[in-house]
Every structure is written in C-alpha cells, then in structure tokens.
Design a protein around this motif. Structure first.
Motif, PDB file in Angstrom:
ATOM      1  N   GLN A  52      -4.812  -3.106  -8.334  1.00 26.55           N
ATOM      2  CA  GLN A  52      -4.586  -4.020  -7.710  1.00 26.55           C
ATOM      3  C   GLN A  52      -4.024  -3.862  -6.535  1.00 26.55           C
ATOM      4  OE1 GLN A  52      -3.518  -7.665 -10.454  1.00 26.55           O
ATOM      5  NE2 GLN A  52      -3.500  -8.940  -8.754  1.00 26.55           N
ATOM      6  N   GLU A  53      -2.215  -3.167  -6.846  1.00 32.29           N
ATOM      7  CA  GLU A  53      -0.777  -3.705  -6.607  1.00 32.29           C
ATOM      8  C   GLU A  53      -1.486  -2.229  -5.598  1.00 32.29           C
ATOM      9  OE1 GLU A  53       3.855  -2.797  -6.419  1.00 32.29           O
ATOM     10  OE2 GLU A  53       2.053  -1.886  -8.047  1.00 32.29           O
ATOM     11  N   THR A  68      -3.635  -4.453  -2.822  1.00 33.03           N
ATOM     12  CA  THR A  68      -3.174  -5.452  -1.865  1.00 33.03           C
ATOM     13  C   THR A  68      -2.348  -4.609  -0.742  1.00 33.03           C
ATOM     14  OG1 THR A  68      -3.239  -6.668  -4.115  1.00 33.03           O
ATOM     15  CG2 THR A  68      -1.769  -6.964  -2.266  1.00 33.03           C
ATOM     16  N   LYS A 121      -0.357 -13.984  -5.257  1.00 33.04           N
ATOM     17  CA  LYS A 121      -0.988 -14.194  -7.207  1.00 33.04           C
ATOM     18  C   LYS A 121      -1.457 -13.654  -7.339  1.00 33.04           C
ATOM     19  CE  LYS A 121      -1.060 -18.911  -5.258  1.00 33.04           C
ATOM     20  NZ  LYS A 121      -2.567 -20.154  -5.200  1.00 33.04           N
ATOM     21  N   TRP A 122      -1.143 -12.140  -8.449  1.00 29.67           N
ATOM     22  CA  TRP A 122      -1.208 -11.324  -8.612  1.00 29.67           C
ATOM     23  C   TRP A 122      -1.937 -12.107  -9.929  1.00 29.67           C
ATOM     24  CZ3 TRP A 122      -0.492  -6.903  -6.496  1.00 29.67           C
ATOM     25  CH2 TRP A 122       0.803  -7.010  -5.669  1.00 29.67           C
ATOM     26  N   ASP A 123      -2.987 -10.958 -10.209  1.00 27.84           N
ATOM     27  CA  ASP A 123      -4.073 -11.534 -11.574  1.00 27.84           C
ATOM     28  C   ASP A 123      -3.760 -10.459 -12.894  1.00 27.84           C
ATOM     29  OD1 ASP A 123      -6.367 -11.254 -13.776  1.00 27.84           O
ATOM     30  OD2 ASP A 123      -6.945 -10.485 -12.066  1.00 27.84           O
ATOM     31  N   LYS A 124      -2.971 -10.556 -13.270  1.00 23.20           N
ATOM     32  CA  LYS A 124      -1.831 -10.079 -15.011  1.00 23.20           C
ATOM     33  C   LYS A 124      -2.815  -9.213 -15.696  1.00 23.20           C
ATOM     34  CE  LYS A 124       1.989 -13.904 -14.008  1.00 23.20           C
ATOM     35  NZ  LYS A 124       2.700 -14.482 -15.039  1.00 23.20           N
ATOM     36  N   THR A 125      -4.348  -9.741 -15.816  1.00 23.06           N
ATOM     37  CA  THR A 125      -5.129  -9.309 -16.553  1.00 23.06           C
ATOM     38  C   THR A 125      -5.364  -8.160 -15.917  1.00 23.06           C
ATOM     39  OG1 THR A 125      -7.115  -9.785 -15.379  1.00 23.06           O
ATOM     40  CG2 THR A 125      -6.340 -11.428 -17.322  1.00 23.06           C
ATOM     41  N   LYS A 126      -4.714  -7.389 -14.518  1.00 23.63           N
ATOM     42  CA  LYS A 126      -4.532  -6.516 -14.231  1.00 23.63           C
ATOM     43  C   LYS A 126      -3.560  -5.790 -13.464  1.00 23.63           C
ATOM     44  CE  LYS A 126      -9.176  -7.538 -11.458  1.00 23.63           C
ATOM     45  NZ  LYS A 126      -9.916  -7.767 -10.458  1.00 23.63           N
TER      46      LYS A 126
END
Length: 199
Positions: free
Chosen positions: A163-164, A167, A187-192
């Motif tokens: 994800q990073e 982005t 808004k990071w997806d904390k599941t990823k």
C-alpha cells in the motif's frame, strides 16, 4: 531414392521452423505472480526439508517496482543484516517505511540490466538480493522478462506492491506538482500496513 531424400529434407525443414516459432512464443510468456507462488509452494511441499518461508518478507535492501503501465522504478533501504528469520513468518503486514517520492528513481526500460548490475552486483555477494513488487498480478514488460531469464541477479523475490509503495508512486507520478506527499495526512488501511505505534 532422390524423391525420398527431398521429402525427408522438406519434412525436416518444416519441423525445424515449427520449433523456432514455438520458442519465440515462449520467450515473451508473461510472469503471473499468483500462479508462480502456487507452483513454488507445491515444490516446497514436495521437499523433505523445506526452505525458509518468504511470508513476512516484504522488503530487502534493493527494491524494483513495476507499475500498471510496465514502468520500472527502484529504491533502496538501509542494509540490516538479519541472521535468522525467526518469527517473520507471523508478520503478515508490511511495515511502514516512511518512503518518499524522491526516494524512488525511474529506470529507463532498456537500461534495466545495466542499472541493476551497477547498483546490486557492486555490493558484497550476500547482498545480491532483489525484491520485486508489481502493481499487477501479471507482468508483461519484455525488458523485465528478459532480465529474469538473464540470471544476472540469482536471488530475488517477486510479490505484489505494498500500500505504501502504491501511494508513494501515485504522488511521484502526479502531474500536478503543487500537491505534496505528507504521510501523516494519508488515511492508511491498517489491515494492509503496520504503522509505527505513534501514527
């Protein structure tokens, strides 16, 4: 007798042409990450002593990124020698690196082999490792496929991008240069992704 010889030569010639055509088709065969991962898992399952797991292994010192359009990017992290991978197989989320758009450089496709040779093979042997991340499951970039076949770098791991990485690439390729990348505003997806405790 001459007719039999000519017939034999024509058949041999046609068979030889068919083999060359078959080789040309296989040369550009795309690399499908999910398929190759399953095949590798089957192979490891068939071994008496399984090699160390690559689960939880997201980053190395050198990363090659392939975006959706087949463009090639490269970035490096600080080298940290890891003596054993104990517990890393339970670490299923990539850690936040604080990667910045300026940290990622675009590689001209035709220069891939030379670029990686210069930036990885110039290091000591145990550091000749490349982590490859792709935004798509199927990799069709012919320069990358030729690189894989060349065996210039023999130790590599291919995975999907994090994800990073996705982005940061989005901000790097942003046509509007007035928009800046601030990791704290994402808004990071904390599941990823595994964020530091202070985020």
């Amino acid at each position: 007798m001459a007719r039999v010889f000519i017939y034999f030569m024509v058949c041999l010639f046609l068979l030889n042409c068919a083999k060359k055509e078959e080789k040309a088709v296989n040369k550009n065969k795309p690399y499908i990450i999910s398929y190759e991962d399953k095949e590798l898992e089957k192979y490891y399952d068939s071994l008496i002593v399984a090699p160390p797991s690559t689960k939880g292994f997201f980053y190395g010192e050198s990363q090659l990124i392939i975006d959706k359009k087949g463009n090639l990017y490269f970035y490096q992290k600080e080298y940290i020698q890891i003596l054993c991978s104990y517990g890393s197989e339970k670490d299923t989320l990539p850690h936040f690196l604080n990667l910045q758009p300026k940290d990622i450089v675009k590689i001209p496709k035709k220069c891939l082999n030379d670029f990686l040779s210069e930036n990885i093979l110039s290091k000591e042997k145990k550091r000749h490792i490349l982590i490859i991340g792709s935004q798509t499951d199927t990799i069709k970039n012919p320069y990358f496929l030729d690189f894989l076949k060349s065996n210039i770098i023999q130790t590599y791991h291919i995975r999907r991008t994090t994800q990073e990485e996705d982005t940061v690439l989005k901000y790097k390729n942003n046509q509007n240069k007035h928009i800046y990348y601030y990791p704290d505003s994402i808004k990071w997806d904390k599941t990823k992704i595994k964020l530091p405790s202070n985020k």
